[in-house]
Design a protein around this motif. Sequence first.
Motif, short mmCIF file in Angstrom:
data_model
loop_
_atom_site.label_atom_id
_atom_site.label_comp_id
_atom_site.label_asym_id
_atom_site.label_seq_id
_atom_site.Cartn_x
_atom_site.Cartn_y
_atom_site.Cartn_z
N SER A 411 1.04 -1.10 -0.05
CA SER A 411 0.02 -0.09 -0.06
C SER A 411 0.89 1.19 0.09
CB SER A 411 -1.19 -0.04 1.20
OG SER A 411 -0.09 0.58 2.53
N LEU A 412 0.24 2.32 -0.01
CA LEU A 412 0.77 3.75 -0.01
C LEU A 412 1.79 3.92 1.28
CD1 LEU A 412 0.17 6.95 -1.66
CD2 LEU A 412 0.83 7.14 0.68
N LEU A 413 1.12 3.00 2.31
CA LEU A 413 2.04 3.17 3.55
C LEU A 413 3.54 2.64 3.35
CD1 LEU A 413 -0.66 1.86 5.90
CD2 LEU A 413 0.52 4.02 6.14
N ASP A 414 3.61 1.56 2.49
CA ASP A 414 5.04 1.10 2.13
C ASP A 414 5.60 2.03 1.42
OD1 ASP A 414 4.72 -1.87 3.15
OD2 ASP A 414 2.99 -1.72 2.00
N ILE A 415 4.89 2.63 0.23
CA ILE A 415 5.89 3.69 -0.17
C ILE A 415 6.39 4.65 0.86
CG2 ILE A 415 5.36 5.58 -1.89
CD1 ILE A 415 5.41 2.74 -3.35
N ALA A 416 5.52 5.32 1.52
CA ALA A 416 6.08 6.18 2.60
C ALA A 416 7.04 5.98 3.41
CB ALA A 416 4.97 6.66 3.13
N ALA A 417 7.02 4.52 3.84
CA ALA A 417 7.73 4.08 4.80
C ALA A 417 9.44 3.99 4.19
CB ALA A 417 7.73 3.02 5.55
N ASP A 418 9.11 3.41 3.02
CA ASP A 418 10.57 3.04 2.11
C ASP A 418 10.91 4.42 1.80
OD1 ASP A 418 10.20 0.58 3.04
OD2 ASP A 418 9.32 0.05 0.89
N ALA A 419 10.40 5.32 1.59
CA ALA A 419 10.79 6.67 1.10
C ALA A 419 11.39 7.58 2.41
CB ALA A 419 9.80 7.62 0.29
N GLY A 420 11.12 6.90 3.50
CA GLY A 420 11.66 7.81 4.82
C GLY A 420 10.54 8.78 5.19
N LEU A 421 9.42 8.85 4.79
CA LEU A 421 8.31 9.89 4.87
C LEU A 421 7.30 9.47 6.14
CD1 LEU A 421 7.66 10.68 1.14
CD2 LEU A 421 9.03 11.96 2.98
N LEU A 422 7.22 8.24 6.31
CA LEU A 422 5.96 7.98 7.25
C LEU A 422 6.24 8.19 8.53
CD1 LEU A 422 3.37 6.52 7.16
CD2 LEU A 422 4.62 4.20 7.73
N ALA A 423 7.31 8.10 9.19
CA ALA A 423 7.57 8.53 10.62
C ALA A 423 7.20 10.17 10.88
CB ALA A 423 8.85 8.18 11.20
N ASP A 424 7.69 10.90 10.05
CA ASP A 424 7.44 12.20 10.38
C ASP A 424 6.09 12.71 10.03
OD1 ASP A 424 10.16 12.86 10.84
OD2 ASP A 424 10.55 13.60 8.72
N PHE A 425 5.30 11.80 9.15
CA PHE A 425 3.87 12.08 8.79
C PHE A 425 3.23 11.71 10.25
CE2 PHE A 425 0.07 10.06 8.02
CZ PHE A 425 -0.67 11.12 7.62
N ALA A 426 3.41 10.59 10.83
CA ALA A 426 2.63 10.11 11.84
C ALA A 426 3.05 10.99 13.15
CB ALA A 426 3.61 8.71 12.15
N GLU A 427 3.80 11.72 13.14
CA GLU A 427 3.96 12.92 14.30
C GLU A 427 2.79 13.65 14.14
OE1 GLU A 427 5.94 12.82 16.96
OE2 GLU A 427 6.21 10.71 16.44
N GLY A 428 2.20 14.03 13.03
CA GLY A 428 1.40 15.09 12.98
C GLY A 428 -0.37 14.56 13.29
N GLU A 429 -0.18 12.91 13.60
CA GLU A 429 -1.49 12.50 13.76
C GLU A 429 -1.83 12.24 15.22
OE1 GLU A 429 -3.79 11.33 10.82
OE2 GLU A 429 -2.68 12.96 10.13
N ALA A 430 -2.85 12.37 15.68
CA ALA A 430 -3.54 12.11 16.87
C ALA A 430 -4.95 11.85 16.99
CB ALA A 430 -2.89 13.16 17.90
#
Length: 430
Positions: A411-430
Motif C-alpha cells: 500500500s501507500l504506507l509501504d511507499i511512504a515508509a520506504d521513502a523515509g516519509l512515514l515517521a514524520d507524517f505520523a508525528e502529526g496524527e493524534a
Amino acid sequence: MIDDIIDGKWKHPDTGKAADVDYDRVVIDESLDGREAELVAAMNLGERVAIVADEATYAALGERVENAIARLKPDLIVLDHPHADVKALDDLADRLSEHTGAIAVGSGTINDLTKYVVGRDGRPYCVFGTAASMNGYTSSTASITLESGLKTSLPSTAPKGFFADLTVMAEAPTFTRAAGFGDCMARSTAQIDWWMAHRLTGSDYQQIAYDIEWNDEVELNKRAAGVGAGDIEAMGYLTRVLTLCGLGIAFTGVSNHGSMGEHQISHYIDCFMGEAHPGTLHGQQVGVASLTLARLQQQILSREEPPHIMPTLIDYDDMVRRMGRRIADDCLAEFQKKALDEAGASTMNERLRKVWPELRRECLAFAIPVAEMERLLKAAKGATTAEELGIPAGFYREAIIHNREMRNRFSLLDIAADAGLLADFAEGEA
C-alpha cells in the motif's frame, strides 16, 4: 442489483460471468417483524437448528426470532461477552456439534464465530443482523484472533441468507451505525492503495467491486446525517453499501477493495493495544484511520516528483519487543514477501518515474477530499481522531508506522515508509 447478483442475472461487464455466491437470499426491509419463520424456512437448515446470540442481540432481535420459529424447537446458545478468537470458536464448535444448521443473531463477532464454525464442515447458516456496523455479513471470510494473538481473515462460508431489519438496526447504539459508515469511508483510501499496488507491482486489481456499490455510495453519503440520526432510509443505503462490499468478494475473491492500509491500522490497534483498548469497534477505528490514510495519500500525491524508495528496513528485534516473538515470526514471514531489496527498490523507483504523472491523476480521481471525508464522518456521528476513540497519540502513531508489518498487502504506507516519509507524517496524527 443485490437480488440480480445473487440470482446470477447480473453479469460482470467485462467477462460476462455471474458472481460465485452461496447466498440464497438477502432481505433488507424497514421491518421483518412477522416474517422470521418464512425467512428461516427457506434456508433449509435441517432438523436441528440453533440460534446463536449474545445477551444484547438476544434482547434486540433474538427472542423475537426464537418465538417466531418455536415450532422448530431451536436450541438457544447465548454467548457471554464473546470475542472472535480460537477459544470462543472451540466452545461454540462443541455447542453446535450436533446441529444441522444455525441462525446467527448479531453483527461482527456473532456472525464471524457462527460462520467459521459451521463453515468448517459445510453446514448452512443464516444471519439476522442487529447493527449496520460492518461489511462482513455477506463476506466469505471470518475475522478471527489466533492463539498467538494475531487477528486475521480466515476463509469461511457465506450465509445462506442475510436478513436486515432496518428498524432494529436504527435502534442499535449510535456508535454501531458510525462504525458501519466508517467502514464505508474506507472505499476511497482502499481503492487508491489497491490501484497503486496494481500499477507499481503488477498485482491484481478489479474495478467491478467498486462499480457495483458506486451508486449506493453516492446516495449514502448524501444521507450521512441520517445515519447519525438513525433515519430508516439512510440505514437502508448504509446496509446496501455494506452488503455490496461483501458481495464484491464474490467477483474478486479477495477483500482488497475494502480493506487496505486503513484496515491494517485498525488491526494493529486490536492486536497490540491489549488491556488499554478502549473497546471501540473495528469500523470506528477504520473511519479515523481512513482520514489518516487520506491525508497521507494527499500529501504524497500532491508532489510533482515521485518519492524516492530505499530498500525496506526490517527491525526484527523491535517487532519482537512490540508483538512478542510468536506473532513477530508470523508477521515477518508476511512482511518479507513485499519487502524491497536493493534491486527491488531500484525497479520501484524506475517504475515510479515512468508512471508518476499519470498515476497521480488516476489515484486522485478515486479520492474523496479529506475535508469532505471528515464532514461526512462527523455528520454520521463518527469519531475523526484517535483521541476521540480513546487511543493515546503515541500508540496511534505506532500503529501508523508499524501496521504494514502485519500482512502482505502493498500500500501507500509501504511507499511512504520506504521513502523515509512515514515517521514524520505520523508525528502529526493524534
